[in-house]
Design an enzyme around this catalytic site. Structure first.
Site, PDB file in Angstrom:
ATOM      1  N   ASP A  10       0.884  -1.187   0.000  1.00 16.41           N
ATOM      2  CA  ASP A  10       0.000   0.000   0.000  1.00 16.41           C
ATOM      3  C   ASP A  10       0.910   1.221   0.000  1.00 16.41           C
ATOM      4  O   ASP A  10       0.884   2.024   0.924  1.00 16.41           O
ATOM      5  CB  ASP A  10      -0.955  -0.019   1.212  1.00 16.41           C
ATOM      6  N   ASP A  15       6.956   1.127   2.551  1.00 19.73           N
ATOM      7  CA  ASP A  15       6.728   0.161   1.456  1.00 19.73           C
ATOM      8  C   ASP A  15       7.726   0.436   0.332  1.00 19.73           C
ATOM      9  O   ASP A  15       8.287  -0.489  -0.266  1.00 19.73           O
ATOM     10  CB  ASP A  15       5.314   0.304   0.866  1.00 19.73           C
ATOM     11  N   ASP A 243       8.151  -1.842   6.955  1.00 18.66           N
ATOM     12  CA  ASP A 243       8.046  -2.753   5.797  1.00 18.66           C
ATOM     13  C   ASP A 243       9.421  -3.174   5.281  1.00 18.66           C
ATOM     14  O   ASP A 243       9.602  -4.308   4.818  1.00 18.66           O
ATOM     15  CB  ASP A 243       7.245  -2.082   4.669  1.00 18.66           C
TER      16      ASP A 243
END
Ligand code: BDR
Ligand code: CA
Length: 311
Positions: A10, A15, A243
């Site tokens: 996302d 990320d 992440d």
């Protein structure tokens, strides 16, 4: 060819770091990136993901559009922890061409790829688990055909980051987290508290930035929102990038310093605790352990792997 990975993202700031690491590592082959609503709406996630692929010169990696809302939609305001664009409210000079996005839905792509390479694919979901849960519902054998899974999400001490005891990814779609934990196999969870305890020192961050490459400049621009605008450099011991840590755990087993295989599930009904991961640390239940919870990570390994990725 290296280990086959599918990243479910996302794309927010951390990320982006995880994607950069995966795309830069010589032992990894990224088969695709599936996008889901989370930090920002899935359409913005796609744009952000393509921007990351572009800076890595890897626009050849297929990107798929996935779920735009959780299994049970809610109307909570987005947290916008990554800025309202998901990438630190950065001003970009270049527009992104989103026409390169695959026409196939992310959930169909997940099912197709896992059936094409049964037992070979590692999934790395670092956003809400909606796409993964939908794949499990459509193909009941999906979970068994995946080689292993590294999930960033959940919590094991009951510490939250969006509610008093809810971690963003699991709390954003508790039903999807429940379906995933009970449907996938060989699950490794890198929970919120492990990431909190493994802040990457600013000295390592500065070393990353000194690489002076396209990728390091990109990471500097997007992390500037936290480091400078939100003053994390003066208020935190280091940068978190959850992440990225999940990706490190996936790529380098030796970065995992402590872990335990346990039974864990997701609280769905609690008025206060909805979305919290409940972990049976002392084997009270008769349920078979279904996840390995990573409780300690080597920050030095994170720093070194990402330094290599940015160089
Ligand atoms: C998770 O929430 C998101 O904001 C981050 O990208 C990460 O996946 C941390 O709780
Ligand atoms: Ca994320």
């Amino acid at each position: 060819m290296g280990r086959k990975l599918i990243l479910d993202v996302d794309t927010g700031i951390d990320d982006a770091a995880a994607i950069i690491l995966a795309l830069s590592h010589p032992d990894v082959e990224v088969l695709g990136v599936t996008c889901v609503s989370g930090n920002v709406h899935v359409d913005k996630v796609i744009e952000n993901t393509l921007r990351v692929l572009k800076v890595c010169d890897r626009l050849n990696v297929p990107v798929f559009r996935g779920a735009d809302s959780p299994i049970i939609p809610h109307n909570r305001e987005p947290a916008f922890f990554h800025g309202n664009d998901g990438l630190g409210e950065t001003d970009w000079d270049e527009e992104i061409d989103t026409s390169v996005v695959q026409s196939e839905h992310a959930v169909n792509a997940l099912i197709r790829l896992v059936n094409m390479f049964p037992g070979e694919i590692t999934l790395v979901p670092v956003g809400p688990l909606t796409n993964i849960a939908l794949a499990l519902k459509i193909d009941p054998e999906f979970g068994k055909k995946v080689k292993n899974v590294y999930i960033m999400g959940g919590n094991y001490k009951g510490i939250g980051n969006v509610t008093m005891n809810g971690e963003f990814n699991f709390h954003s779609d508790p039903e999807a987290a429940f379906i995933s934990l009970h449907g996938l196999s060989n699950i490794n969870i890198i929970p919120w508290e492990t990431c909190m305890d493994a802040e990457i020192p600013w000295a390592s961050y500065d070393k990353w930035m000194s690489a002076d490459t396209q990728k390091s400049k990109f990471v500097e621009r997007i992390t500037n929102y936290w480091v400078v605008k939100r003053d994390f450099r003066n208020t935190r011991a280091g940068i978190r990038l959850c992440d990225l840590k999940a990706m490190v755990a996936c790529i380098d087993e030796t970065a995992i310093l402590e872990k335990k295989k346990v039974y864990a599930t997701i609280e769905l009904c609690g008025a206060v605790t909805r979305g919290q991961m409940a972990v049976d640390w002392r084997a009270h239940s008769t349920e078979t352990p279904n996840v390995t919870v990573v409780t300690k990570l080597c920050t030095e390994a994170v720093a070194l792997l990402f330094a290599d990725a940015l160089s």
